[in-house]
Design a protein around this motif. Sequence first.
Motif, PDB file in Angstrom:
ATOM      1  N   ALA A 121      -1.914  20.190   5.875  1.00 31.15           N
ATOM      2  CA  ALA A 121      -1.936  20.575   4.466  1.00 31.15           C
ATOM      3  C   ALA A 121      -2.579  19.508   3.581  1.00 31.15           C
ATOM      4  O   ALA A 121      -3.319  19.824   2.646  1.00 31.15           O
ATOM      5  N   HIS A 122      -2.317  18.240   3.880  1.00 27.98           N
ATOM      6  CA  HIS A 122      -2.752  17.152   2.986  1.00 27.98           C
ATOM      7  C   HIS A 122      -3.961  16.365   3.501  1.00 27.98           C
ATOM      8  O   HIS A 122      -4.602  15.657   2.724  1.00 27.98           O
ATOM      9  N   ARG A 123      -4.256  16.473   4.793  1.00 22.32           N
ATOM     10  CA  ARG A 123      -5.386  15.761   5.403  1.00 22.32           C
ATOM     11  C   ARG A 123      -5.435  14.294   4.993  1.00 22.32           C
ATOM     12  O   ARG A 123      -6.414  13.816   4.391  1.00 22.32           O
ATOM     13  N   PRO A 124      -4.391  13.516   5.317  1.00 21.80           N
ATOM     14  CA  PRO A 124      -4.406  12.083   4.993  1.00 21.80           C
ATOM     15  C   PRO A 124      -5.410  11.346   5.873  1.00 21.80           C
ATOM     16  O   PRO A 124      -5.925  11.898   6.854  1.00 21.80           O
ATOM     17  N   ASP A 125      -5.667  10.103   5.529  1.00 20.11           N
ATOM     18  CA  ASP A 125      -6.527   9.265   6.367  1.00 20.11           C
ATOM     19  C   ASP A 125      -5.753   8.731   7.565  1.00 20.11           C
ATOM     20  O   ASP A 125      -6.294   8.614   8.668  1.00 20.11           O
ATOM     21  N   LEU A 171       2.316  -3.988   8.317  1.00 19.16           N
ATOM     22  CA  LEU A 171       2.188  -2.564   8.043  1.00 19.16           C
ATOM     23  C   LEU A 171       0.915  -2.276   7.246  1.00 19.16           C
ATOM     24  O   LEU A 171       0.124  -1.394   7.617  1.00 19.16           O
ATOM     25  N   THR A 172       0.702  -3.000   6.173  1.00 21.42           N
ATOM     26  CA  THR A 172      -0.496  -2.762   5.371  1.00 21.42           C
ATOM     27  C   THR A 172      -1.756  -3.201   6.102  1.00 21.42           C
ATOM     28  O   THR A 172      -2.783  -2.535   6.031  1.00 21.42           O
ATOM     29  N   VAL A 173      -1.659  -4.317   6.837  1.00 19.31           N
ATOM     30  CA  VAL A 173      -2.817  -4.779   7.616  1.00 19.31           C
ATOM     31  C   VAL A 173      -3.187  -3.733   8.661  1.00 19.31           C
ATOM     32  O   VAL A 173      -4.360  -3.393   8.842  1.00 19.31           O
ATOM     33  N   GLY A 174      -2.180  -3.216   9.357  1.00 14.26           N
ATOM     34  CA  GLY A 174      -2.435  -2.217  10.387  1.00 14.26           C
ATOM     35  C   GLY A 174      -3.016  -0.937   9.832  1.00 14.26           C
ATOM     36  O   GLY A 174      -3.969  -0.373  10.396  1.00 14.26           O
ATOM     37  N   VAL A 175      -2.472  -0.459   8.730  1.00 10.87           N
ATOM     38  CA  VAL A 175      -2.976   0.776   8.109  1.00 10.87           C
ATOM     39  C   VAL A 175      -4.416   0.589   7.665  1.00 10.87           C
ATOM     40  O   VAL A 175      -5.272   1.460   7.889  1.00 10.87           O
ATOM     41  N   ARG A 176      -4.716  -0.556   7.058  1.00 13.24           N
ATOM     42  CA  ARG A 176      -6.092  -0.803   6.617  1.00 13.24           C
ATOM     43  C   ARG A 176      -7.049  -0.884   7.805  1.00 13.24           C
ATOM     44  O   ARG A 176      -8.162  -0.351   7.757  1.00 13.24           O
ATOM     45  N   ALA A 177      -6.636  -1.556   8.864  1.00 17.78           N
ATOM     46  CA  ALA A 177      -7.496  -1.691  10.034  1.00 17.78           C
ATOM     47  C   ALA A 177      -7.790  -0.338  10.660  1.00 17.78           C
ATOM     48  O   ALA A 177      -8.943  -0.008  10.977  1.00 17.78           O
ATOM     49  N   VAL A 178      -6.764   0.465  10.828  1.00 19.49           N
ATOM     50  CA  VAL A 178      -6.930   1.784  11.446  1.00 19.49           C
ATOM     51  C   VAL A 178      -7.775   2.690  10.563  1.00 19.49           C
ATOM     52  O   VAL A 178      -8.649   3.422  11.052  1.00 19.49           O
ATOM     53  N   ALA A 179      -7.543   2.654   9.257  1.00 22.05           N
ATOM     54  CA  ALA A 179      -8.329   3.480   8.342  1.00 22.05           C
ATOM     55  C   ALA A 179      -9.802   3.098   8.366  1.00 22.05           C
ATOM     56  O   ALA A 179     -10.682   3.937   8.151  1.00 22.05           O
ATOM     57  N   ILE A 223      -6.749   4.665   0.478  1.00 24.07           N
ATOM     58  CA  ILE A 223      -6.348   5.119   1.808  1.00 24.07           C
ATOM     59  C   ILE A 223      -5.115   6.011   1.643  1.00 24.07           C
ATOM     60  O   ILE A 223      -4.077   5.572   1.146  1.00 24.07           O
ATOM     61  N   ARG A 224      -5.235   7.254   2.077  1.00 19.38           N
ATOM     62  CA  ARG A 224      -4.163   8.239   1.912  1.00 19.38           C
ATOM     63  C   ARG A 224      -3.314   8.269   3.180  1.00 19.38           C
ATOM     64  O   ARG A 224      -3.819   8.497   4.262  1.00 19.38           O
ATOM     65  N   VAL A 225      -1.994   8.063   3.016  1.00 21.39           N
ATOM     66  CA  VAL A 225      -1.094   7.919   4.159  1.00 21.39           C
ATOM     67  C   VAL A 225       0.013   8.959   4.111  1.00 21.39           C
ATOM     68  O   VAL A 225       0.534   9.288   3.035  1.00 21.39           O
ATOM     69  N   LEU A 226       0.385   9.467   5.277  1.00 19.49           N
ATOM     70  CA  LEU A 226       1.546  10.343   5.419  1.00 19.49           C
ATOM     71  C   LEU A 226       2.563   9.634   6.302  1.00 19.49           C
ATOM     72  O   LEU A 226       2.199   9.087   7.345  1.00 19.49           O
TER      73      LEU A 226
END
Length: 217
Positions: free
Chosen positions: A45-49, A111-119, A2-5
């Motif tokens: 520029a980076h198109r993160p997830d 934070l990690t749970v939320g990022v994973r869920a949203v991704a 999962i790519r994050v900005l």
Amino acid sequence: MIRVLIADDESMVRAGVRAILETDPGIGVVAEAGDGREAVEAVLAHRPDVVLLDIRMPRMDGLEAAAELRRAAPEVRTVVLTTFDEEEYVARALEEGAAGFLLKASDPRELTVGVRAVADGAAYLSPRIAQGVIARLREGGMGRERRARDRLDGLTAREREVLALVGEGLTNQEIAGRLHVSEGTVKAHVSAILLELEVGNRVRAAILAHEAGLTRG
């Protein structure tokens, strides 16, 4: 991966968020930004997830950046990460298409749970925020529930099932497992639901599910 900005005007906050995220081997930070305008440019520029946006930033605040990203890069999932939990901020974030709202004071694991869920296509609200949203829905009483139920009239029985599970915070993969269908089928149902209900994202669909009494909570 999962790519994050990360977008925040405080470098120490960005460093702390990066350190937390990178404890998860499935998450990688691809770029950082110090203000809203820079965040939009970095996303293009980076198109993160997933992009994490602070609210109060110079040049362009996080809510303005979320609105611009909804137009310019709708495939990128936006999460507001802030110290502010005022109702106005939450409402505006949802209106601008944010898929999540996290508080900096929360448990770092959120934070990690939320990022994973949203991704994974789900919506994620910090539990403190979610409790406030649900409490406000309950205050609306039967009139709100009746109006919400009227809006669901155009949904099929299966779409109602899917909406109820979206309201419970399940990801597409979890919904697919619960209903014994493919993940692609769930994505198609979710797209149809958002279109029929005229809501811009899963968070608003989940709120409508709560208003209509579809969820258990």
